[in-house]
Design a protein around this motif. Structure first.
Motif, PDB file in Angstrom:
ATOM      1  N   ASN A 124       0.790  -1.228   0.000  1.00 26.68           N
ATOM      2  CA  ASN A 124       0.000   0.000   0.000  1.00 26.68           C
ATOM      3  C   ASN A 124       0.828   1.286   0.000  1.00 26.68           C
ATOM      4  O   ASN A 124       0.432   2.278  -0.612  1.00 26.68           O
ATOM      5  CB  ASN A 124      -0.956   0.016   1.193  1.00 26.68           C
ATOM      6  N   LYS A 125       1.967   1.260   0.690  1.00 24.45           N
ATOM      7  CA  LYS A 125       2.754   2.490   0.807  1.00 24.45           C
ATOM      8  C   LYS A 125       3.989   2.489  -0.091  1.00 24.45           C
ATOM      9  O   LYS A 125       4.641   3.522  -0.242  1.00 24.45           O
ATOM     10  CB  LYS A 125       3.176   2.693   2.270  1.00 24.45           C
ATOM     11  N   LYS A 126       4.297   1.303  -0.648  1.00 18.24           N
ATOM     12  CA  LYS A 126       5.443   1.187  -1.565  1.00 18.24           C
ATOM     13  C   LYS A 126       6.728   1.733  -0.933  1.00 18.24           C
ATOM     14  O   LYS A 126       7.466   2.502  -1.548  1.00 18.24           O
ATOM     15  CB  LYS A 126       5.164   1.940  -2.876  1.00 18.24           C
ATOM     16  N   GLY A 128      10.529   1.477   1.118  1.00 20.09           N
ATOM     17  CA  GLY A 128      11.763   0.707   1.099  1.00 20.09           C
ATOM     18  C   GLY A 128      12.084   0.124   2.471  1.00 20.09           C
ATOM     19  O   GLY A 128      11.391   0.400   3.456  1.00 20.09           O
ATOM     20  N   PRO A 129      13.144  -0.687   2.562  1.00 19.97           N
ATOM     21  CA  PRO A 129      13.470  -1.404   3.795  1.00 19.97           C
ATOM     22  C   PRO A 129      13.791  -0.526   4.996  1.00 19.97           C
ATOM     23  O   PRO A 129      13.465  -0.895   6.131  1.00 19.97           O
ATOM     24  CB  PRO A 129      14.677  -2.264   3.394  1.00 19.97           C
ATOM     25  N   MET A 130      14.406   0.614   4.795  1.00 24.43           N
ATOM     26  CA  MET A 130      14.730   1.471   5.932  1.00 24.43           C
ATOM     27  C   MET A 130      13.459   2.050   6.561  1.00 24.43           C
ATOM     28  O   MET A 130      13.341   2.146   7.778  1.00 24.43           O
ATOM     29  CB  MET A 130      15.697   2.573   5.509  1.00 24.43           C
ATOM     30  N   ALA A 131      12.510   2.402   5.710  1.00 24.46           N
ATOM     31  CA  ALA A 131      11.233   2.913   6.214  1.00 24.46           C
ATOM     32  C   ALA A 131      10.433   1.798   6.874  1.00 24.46           C
ATOM     33  O   ALA A 131       9.797   2.005   7.915  1.00 24.46           O
ATOM     34  CB  ALA A 131      10.433   3.540   5.077  1.00 24.46           C
ATOM     35  N   LEU A 132      10.461   0.615   6.278  1.00 25.65           N
ATOM     36  CA  LEU A 132       9.721  -0.513   6.845  1.00 25.65           C
ATOM     37  C   LEU A 132      10.270  -0.879   8.222  1.00 25.65           C
ATOM     38  O   LEU A 132       9.505  -1.147   9.164  1.00 25.65           O
ATOM     39  CB  LEU A 132       9.783  -1.718   5.907  1.00 25.65           C
ATOM     40  N   LYS A 133      11.581  -0.867   8.354  1.00 22.69           N
ATOM     41  CA  LYS A 133      12.188  -1.187   9.647  1.00 22.69           C
ATOM     42  C   LYS A 133      11.760  -0.174  10.709  1.00 22.69           C
ATOM     43  O   LYS A 133      11.487  -0.536  11.861  1.00 22.69           O
ATOM     44  CB  LYS A 133      13.711  -1.206   9.527  1.00 22.69           C
TER      45      LYS A 133
END
Length: 210
Positions: A124-126, A128-133
């Protein structure tokens, strides 16, 4: 000094509850489920130990019911559910007991939650890994679990594919070149979205921007 037993003076039937009055003037309410586990009727003698047991059972039920309402609204991690129940005023011991019950009956499972959470955020938000973490951080999940889930989700949906989607949304996918200002603006945007420079660089090279 031994406390005398109390006597039930009145039992009122209410919607899903029973209100019980005692001869010392105290009044308490218990759910129908708790009442059925230890039925009380007018004239019954009640020990203080039984009152303590009924109060404890009622609190356990209230904590579980509150937790189930939160889970019904959306999936929760163990830590998030703990925090929400504590904020509702329940004591730590009762909350921890309820969490064990939720886990035993698989109402909560941090592994299942982590996978669902990661897939939903990436889809939904597309991001990257740094944001997901960073999104995972408030849930205080096991670090190895987070890394494993992140590896899995970005293996299925590579960073580069997500970056291409953002570039397409910005209608820059057919741009033969970017001005210095456009390059910086797009780079900063993708970094804020949590993408690593290596992945950004790969896509920029594809477009001939590097």
């Amino acid at each position: 000094m031994v406390k005398r037993n109390l006597k039930v003076t009145k039992v009122r039937v209410e919607k899903k509850h029973r209100t019980i009055e005692l001869d010392n003037g105290n009044v308490f309410r218990i759910s129908e489920d708790v009442f059925l586990s230890n039925p009380l009727f007018e004239g019954d003698s009640v020990t203080h130990e039984l009152l303590k047991k009924l109060t404890s059972q009622q609190t356990e039920k209230e904590v579980r019911d509150a937790g189930l309402r939160l889970i019904k609204y959306r999936p929760r991690s163990r830590y998030e559910l703990y925090e929400r129940l504590i904020k509702k005023g329940f004591s730590k011991d009762y909350v921890l007991s309820a969490l064990s019950w939720f886990e035993e009956y698989q109402f909560i499972d941090d592994t299942v939650f982590a996978k669902s959470f990661a897939n939903e955020k990436v889809k939904n938000k597309k991001i990257g890994p740094m944001a997901l973490k960073a999104e995972f951080f408030p849930h205080r999940l096991d670090e190895d679990l987070v890394l494993s889930v992140m590896n899995e989700v970005y293996k299925k949906t590579p960073e580069e594919d997500l970056i291409r989607i953002h570039i397409q949304k910005k209608k820059l996918d057919n741009a033969e070149s970017l001005s210095k200002k456009e390059f910086k603006k797009l780079s900063d945007f993708l970094k804020r979205k949590g993408f690593r420079w290596d992945a950004i660089r790969t896509v920029f090279i594809e477009h001939g921007w590097l």
